[in-house]
Scaffold this motif. Structure first.
Motif, short mmCIF file in Angstrom:
data_model
loop_
_atom_site.label_atom_id
_atom_site.label_comp_id
_atom_site.label_asym_id
_atom_site.label_seq_id
_atom_site.Cartn_x
_atom_site.Cartn_y
_atom_site.Cartn_z
N VAL A 1 0.88 -1.19 0.11
CA VAL A 1 -0.14 -0.05 -0.02
C VAL A 1 0.67 1.15 0.02
CG1 VAL A 1 -1.70 1.25 1.40
CG2 VAL A 1 -1.99 -1.33 1.31
N VAL A 2 0.42 2.26 -0.94
CA VAL A 2 1.35 3.33 -1.04
C VAL A 2 0.32 4.51 -0.43
CG1 VAL A 2 2.38 5.18 -2.42
CG2 VAL A 2 3.00 2.79 -2.72
N ILE A 3 0.59 5.29 0.52
CA ILE A 3 0.01 6.45 0.94
C ILE A 3 0.85 7.75 0.79
CG2 ILE A 3 -1.27 7.64 2.69
CD1 ILE A 3 -2.02 4.68 3.90
N SER A 4 0.54 8.68 0.19
CA SER A 4 1.27 9.85 -0.08
C SER A 4 0.62 11.20 -0.11
CB SER A 4 1.78 9.84 -1.68
OG SER A 4 2.43 10.86 -2.15
N ALA A 5 1.25 12.22 0.09
CA ALA A 5 0.58 13.61 0.21
C ALA A 5 0.42 14.12 -1.28
CB ALA A 5 1.32 14.64 1.05
N SER A 6 1.28 13.26 -2.25
CA SER A 6 1.23 13.98 -3.41
C SER A 6 -0.19 13.68 -4.25
CB SER A 6 2.30 13.17 -4.44
OG SER A 6 3.53 13.47 -4.23
N PRO A 7 -0.48 14.27 -5.30
CA PRO A 7 -1.81 14.11 -5.70
C PRO A 7 -1.96 12.71 -6.24
CG PRO A 7 -0.82 15.96 -6.76
CD PRO A 7 0.08 15.50 -6.06
N GLU A 8 -3.10 12.18 -5.91
CA GLU A 8 -3.48 10.66 -6.41
C GLU A 8 -3.05 10.44 -7.82
OE1 GLU A 8 -7.13 7.46 -5.44
OE2 GLU A 8 -6.07 8.44 -3.72
N PHE A 9 -3.73 11.21 -8.58
CA PHE A 9 -3.56 11.11 -10.15
C PHE A 9 -2.46 10.99 -10.48
CE2 PHE A 9 -3.19 15.73 -9.95
CZ PHE A 9 -2.34 15.99 -11.00
N LEU A 10 -1.40 11.62 -9.79
CA LEU A 10 -0.12 11.67 -10.27
C LEU A 10 0.92 10.44 -9.95
CD1 LEU A 10 2.48 13.13 -11.65
CD2 LEU A 10 3.01 14.21 -9.32
N ILE A 11 0.31 9.91 -8.64
CA ILE A 11 1.33 8.85 -8.17
C ILE A 11 0.60 7.29 -8.82
CG2 ILE A 11 2.23 9.93 -6.12
CD1 ILE A 11 0.29 8.09 -4.40
N ARG A 12 -0.86 7.19 -8.85
CA ARG A 12 -1.33 6.11 -9.39
C ARG A 12 -0.75 5.50 -10.59
NH1 ARG A 12 -5.87 3.46 -7.52
NH2 ARG A 12 -6.37 5.34 -6.14
N PRO A 13 -0.50 6.23 -11.68
CA PRO A 13 0.22 5.41 -12.79
C PRO A 13 1.51 4.67 -12.56
CG PRO A 13 -0.82 7.42 -13.36
CD PRO A 13 -0.68 7.68 -11.87
N ALA A 14 2.32 5.50 -11.67
CA ALA A 14 3.53 5.03 -11.25
C ALA A 14 3.32 3.52 -10.49
CB ALA A 14 4.48 5.91 -10.46
N CYS A 15 2.56 3.63 -9.56
CA CYS A 15 2.18 2.48 -8.81
C CYS A 15 1.61 1.45 -9.44
CB CYS A 15 1.11 2.92 -7.59
SG CYS A 15 1.91 4.19 -6.37
N GLY B 1 -3.61 8.82 -2.42
CA GLY B 1 -2.77 10.47 -2.30
C GLY B 1 -4.01 11.51 -2.06
N SER B 2 -3.13 12.50 -2.21
CA SER B 2 -4.23 13.63 -1.86
C SER B 2 -5.18 13.59 -3.13
CB SER B 2 -3.34 15.05 -1.75
OG SER B 2 -2.72 15.00 -0.70
N PRO B 3 -6.54 14.00 -2.74
CA PRO B 3 -7.66 14.11 -3.66
C PRO B 3 -7.67 15.45 -4.41
CG PRO B 3 -8.55 14.45 -1.45
CD PRO B 3 -6.95 14.15 -1.50
N VAL B 4 -6.87 15.33 -5.46
CA VAL B 4 -6.57 16.53 -6.36
C VAL B 4 -7.51 16.29 -7.62
CG1 VAL B 4 -4.98 18.24 -7.32
CG2 VAL B 4 -4.61 17.41 -5.10
N ASP B 5 -8.06 17.58 -8.16
CA ASP B 5 -8.61 17.49 -9.51
C ASP B 5 -7.67 17.79 -10.62
OD1 ASP B 5 -9.69 18.80 -12.07
OD2 ASP B 5 -11.76 18.20 -10.88
N ARG B 6 -7.30 16.73 -11.36
CA ARG B 6 -6.33 16.83 -12.30
C ARG B 6 -6.36 17.84 -13.32
NH1 ARG B 6 -8.55 11.96 -13.66
NH2 ARG B 6 -9.40 11.77 -15.72
#
Length: 187
Positions: free
Chosen positions: A96-110, A120-125
Motif C-alpha cells: 500500500v502506498v499512501i502519499s501527500a502527492s496528488p493521487e492522479f500523479l502517483i497512481r500510474p507509477a504505482c 494520495g491527496s484528492p486533487v482534480d487533475r
C-alpha cells in the motif's frame, strides 16, 4: 501488508515538484504564471499560507497543460527509473502506498510497480483543486483505516517524521534516508 510513503521513500525525489518542473519545460504557457507561483512559494515559506492552500495554488498550473493524463504518462516514461532499487527488490502485490502527492500523479507509477493500493491527496487533475484534505500526517491514518479498517501493518517506510501516526500502527517502521533504511525512532 507493508505500507510506504512515496516521495523520497520509494521514489528518489518529490514527484509533484518534478512533475511541475517537467511541465514547465514542456508547456511554455506555464511561464506566464511564474510570478504568481513565486509569490505563492514566498507566502508559504513565511508561514503566511497553509500547506494545502500553497499546494492547491501551485497545482493550478494543471489548467494550462491540456491533456493532463498524457502529460502524466510522458512524465512517468521519463521518471520511472527514479524508483529506488531496494523497493523493486522487495515489492509485493499487497503493498500500500499512501502519499501527500496528488493521487492522479502517483497512481500510474504505482500501477506500473504492481502496487495493490495507492492513495494520495484528492486533487482534480484539470484544476489542481483539492476535493478533500491533503493526505498528510493523521489524514494518512484516516485514509488507511477507511480502506483497511482492521488491517495490521507489518512494515512501514517513510522519509519523514510527519508520518509518525502511520509508523505507530506498524509492527516495524523504517526511516528512509536515500537508499538506507534505519529503524524508526520517535523524535
Amino acid at each position: 501488508m507493508n505500507v510506504y510513503d512515496f516521495d523520497n521513500t520509494i521514489l528518489r525525489g518529490d514527484s509533484t515538484a518534478r512533475f511541475f518542473a517537467y511541465c514547465l519545460r514542456h508547456y511554455p504557457a506555464m511561464w506566464l504564471d511564474l510570478p504568481g507561483q513565486a509569490v505563492n512559494g514566498a507566502l508559504f515559506l513565511l508561514k503566511l499560507r497553509p500547506k494545502q492552500a500553497f499546494k492547491e495554488r501551485m497545482l493550478g498550473f494543471l489548467g494550462r497543460i491540456g491533456d493532463v493524463d498524457a502529460a502524466v504518462e510522458r512524465f512517468w516514461a521519463k521518471n520511472f527509473s527514479r524508483v529506488k532499487p531496494w523497493y523493486l527488490a522487495q515489492r509485493r502485490p499487497d503493498d500500500v502506498v499512501i502519499s501527500a502527492s496528488p493521487e492522479f500523479l502517483i497512481r500510474p507509477a504505482c500501477e506500473r510497480l504492481g502496487v495493490g493500493c495507492a492513495m494520495g491527496s484528492p486533487v482534480d487533475r484539470h484544476t489542481g483543486r483539492f476535493s478533500g484534505l491533503n493526505c498528510h500526517g493523521e489524514e494518512k491514518v484516516r485514509r488507511f483505516r477507511e480502506v483497511f479498517p482492521e488491517a495490521q501493518i507489518d512494515e512501514f517506510y517513510s522519509d519523514s517524521h510527519s508520518d509518525a501516526p502511520l509508523a505507530a500502527l506498524a509492527k516495524r517502521a523504517w526511516l528512509v534516508r536515500g537508499d538506507e533504511r534505519i529503524p524508526w525512532k520517535d523524535e
